[in-house]
Design an enzyme around this catalytic site. Structure first.
Site, PDB file in Angstrom:
ATOM      1  N   ASP A  51      -8.272  -2.812  -7.363  1.00  0.00           N
ATOM      2  CA  ASP A  51      -7.797  -2.522  -6.015  1.00  0.00           C
ATOM      3  C   ASP A  51      -8.873  -1.766  -5.242  1.00  0.00           C
ATOM      4  O   ASP A  51      -9.356  -0.712  -5.673  1.00  0.00           O
ATOM      5  CB  ASP A  51      -6.523  -1.681  -6.105  1.00  0.00           C
ATOM      6  CG  ASP A  51      -5.956  -1.341  -4.750  1.00  0.00           C
ATOM      7  OD1 ASP A  51      -5.140  -2.108  -4.244  1.00  0.00           O
ATOM      8  OD2 ASP A  51      -6.351  -0.284  -4.199  1.00  0.00           O
ATOM      9  N   HIS A  53      -7.164  -5.328  -1.604  1.00  0.00           N
ATOM     10  CA  HIS A  53      -6.083  -4.351  -1.475  1.00  0.00           C
ATOM     11  C   HIS A  53      -4.992  -4.957  -0.602  1.00  0.00           C
ATOM     12  O   HIS A  53      -5.191  -5.193   0.591  1.00  0.00           O
ATOM     13  CB  HIS A  53      -6.596  -3.055  -0.848  1.00  0.00           C
ATOM     14  CG  HIS A  53      -5.519  -2.011  -0.659  1.00  0.00           C
ATOM     15  ND1 HIS A  53      -4.893  -1.384  -1.720  1.00  0.00           N
ATOM     16  CD2 HIS A  53      -4.953  -1.488   0.464  1.00  0.00           C
ATOM     17  CE1 HIS A  53      -4.003  -0.517  -1.263  1.00  0.00           C
ATOM     18  NE2 HIS A  53      -4.016  -0.567   0.058  1.00  0.00           N
ATOM     19  N   SER A  98       0.836  -1.195   0.000  1.00  0.00           N
ATOM     20  CA  SER A  98       0.000   0.000   0.000  1.00  0.00           C
ATOM     21  C   SER A  98       0.880   1.258   0.000  1.00  0.00           C
ATOM     22  O   SER A  98       1.737   1.398  -0.862  1.00  0.00           O
ATOM     23  CB  SER A  98      -0.964  -0.040   1.188  1.00  0.00           C
ATOM     24  OG  SER A  98      -1.944   0.965   1.081  1.00  0.00           O
TER      25      SER A  98
END
Length: 395
Positions: free
Chosen positions: A275, A343, A179
């Site tokens: 995502d 994600h 991330s």
């Protein structure tokens, strides 16, 4: 060589009781947290001025001279108030961190059957507490807020600490992140490479960090304004690729698609075209969807209408267009791009490697990343162009 492949089929959301079993299989043992008290004197501190931290699990066997440095994710802060709120959590203060916050599973696992390429390496989790993907560096501190924007110094001081623990003699080194940490692994990739001798094999790996500069539902680039604010607030421009910032405004260079042309070190990108962070925070923000028509769909794709599924597919197409730059210029790059509605995939054991994990070309993520790092003679540039609808893989 890039191969387009068919993925296997996936199950919908898994029952909580089954998830508990998965967690036990993952072996979520804690790794002690280290606070670098001496970093304060160097101005390398979290948002609240507390010292930075990391977790370290020593390598063993033939992995003792190999190092994996993984940067934790956790988004960004784009205003004084937003950053101040982070100081009440582990994402802005080491005072709020606990070793139990971050378990070593997936790419950080020390079990060969769960992490065959990196299990016996020295594995480090660089804790994330600055809100700028470790790019900020402003000397002045507003005493009214006591906020410190020093992410770049935090990265540097943790790396210095690790060099002193033996990383300077590494045979292999991998900078990874997920991330916001995955973005950081791209933005710091060449700096990481530069600290090692030329005979050290050094590469970078980004999971869910390829945040794309694409249009939202309103047809505008509203998220670009958010990055404008992050980069300005943290003084990040000086720590972005100068070849990029000399050609466009610095906040655009915060996007991987504009930074990647200047990254010389081999990089592997793990990403989903759907995502969930980007669907929720770039495509379908409240500003782009003021009537809230996409609210349920962006949380649960089972509730999406036919028209909304089409909009998601259009987003996929835009993402892949933005991803083209990552595919250009180097056979040393690798990627694993699936169409899961998720994600982050490398930190979770059931996503990284397992009987139900995402597979392309009949290989799980962990296997493809290992093939790429060790330069085995297998395909390592994989995009699923068969099962193209958004779907749940493993959550």
């Amino acid at each position: 060589m890039m191969i387009q492949v068919r993925s296997n089929l996936w199950l919908p959301h898994t029952l909580v009781c089954v998830l508990i079993i998965f967690l036990k299989v993952e072996g979520t043992s804690e790794v002690a947290i280290t606070i670098i008290e001496g970093a304060v004197a160097k101005g390398a501190v979290c948002l609240d001025g507390s010292p930075p931290a990391y977790q370290f699990d020593a390598g063993f066997g033939d992995g003792v001279n190999n190092w994996l440095v993984h940067i934790q994710g956790g988004g960004w802060c784009n205003s004084v108030n937003d950053c101040r709120m982070r100081t009440y959590s582990q994402y802005g203060s080491s005072k709020k961190m606990k070793s139990s916050d971050y378990n070593f599973t997936g790419i950080l696992s020390n079990k060969q059957e769960l992490n065959p390429s990196f299990y016996n390496w020295n594995r480090v989790a660089m804790r994330y507490c600055d809100g700028s993907s470790l790019t900020g560096d402003i000397e002045a501190v507003d005493h009214a807020t006591n906020l410190h924007f020093r992410g770049a110094r935090v990265f540097k001081v943790i790396i210095e600490e690790l060099l002193g623990k033996g990383m300077k003699s590494a045979s292999n080194a991998l900078l990874s992140g997920s991330s916001a940490g995955g973005l950081a692994s791209i933005l710091h990739c060449d700096k990481f490479k530069a600290i090692f001798p030329t005979n050290t094999r050094v590469k970078c790996f980004s999971d869910a960090g390829y945040f794309a500069h694409v249009k939202d539902l309103s047809g505008e680039y509203k998220f670009e304004g958010y990055y404008d604010q992050v980069v300005a607030l943290h003084g990040s421009s000086k720590n972005l690729y100068p070849e990029c910032t000399s050609k466009m405004k610095p906040s655009l260079c915060f996007y991987p698609q504009f930074a990647m042309p200047y990254v010389q070190t081999p990089v592997f990108i793990l990403h989903s075209t759907y995502d969930t962070f980007q669907v929720q925070n770039i495509l379908a923000t409240p500003q782009a969807d003021p009537s809230g028509l996409f609210t349920k769909c962006k949380q649960d794709i089972n509730t999406c209408s036919t028209d909304q599924i089409q909009k998601l597919q259009d987003f996929r197409s835009e993402f892949l267009e933005a991803f083209l730059v990552a595919q250009n210029g180097s056979s040393r790059r690798g990627w694993f791009v699936n169409n899961c509605f998720t994600h982050g995939q490398c930190e979770y054991q059931r996503k990284w490697l397992g009987s139900l994990s995402s597979k392309l070309n009949h290989k799980a993520i962990a296997e493809v990343v290992g093939d790429w790092f060790y330069e085995r003679n297998y395909a390592v540039q994989l995009i699923d162009d068969q099962n193209v609808l958004p779907h749940y893989c493993i959550d």
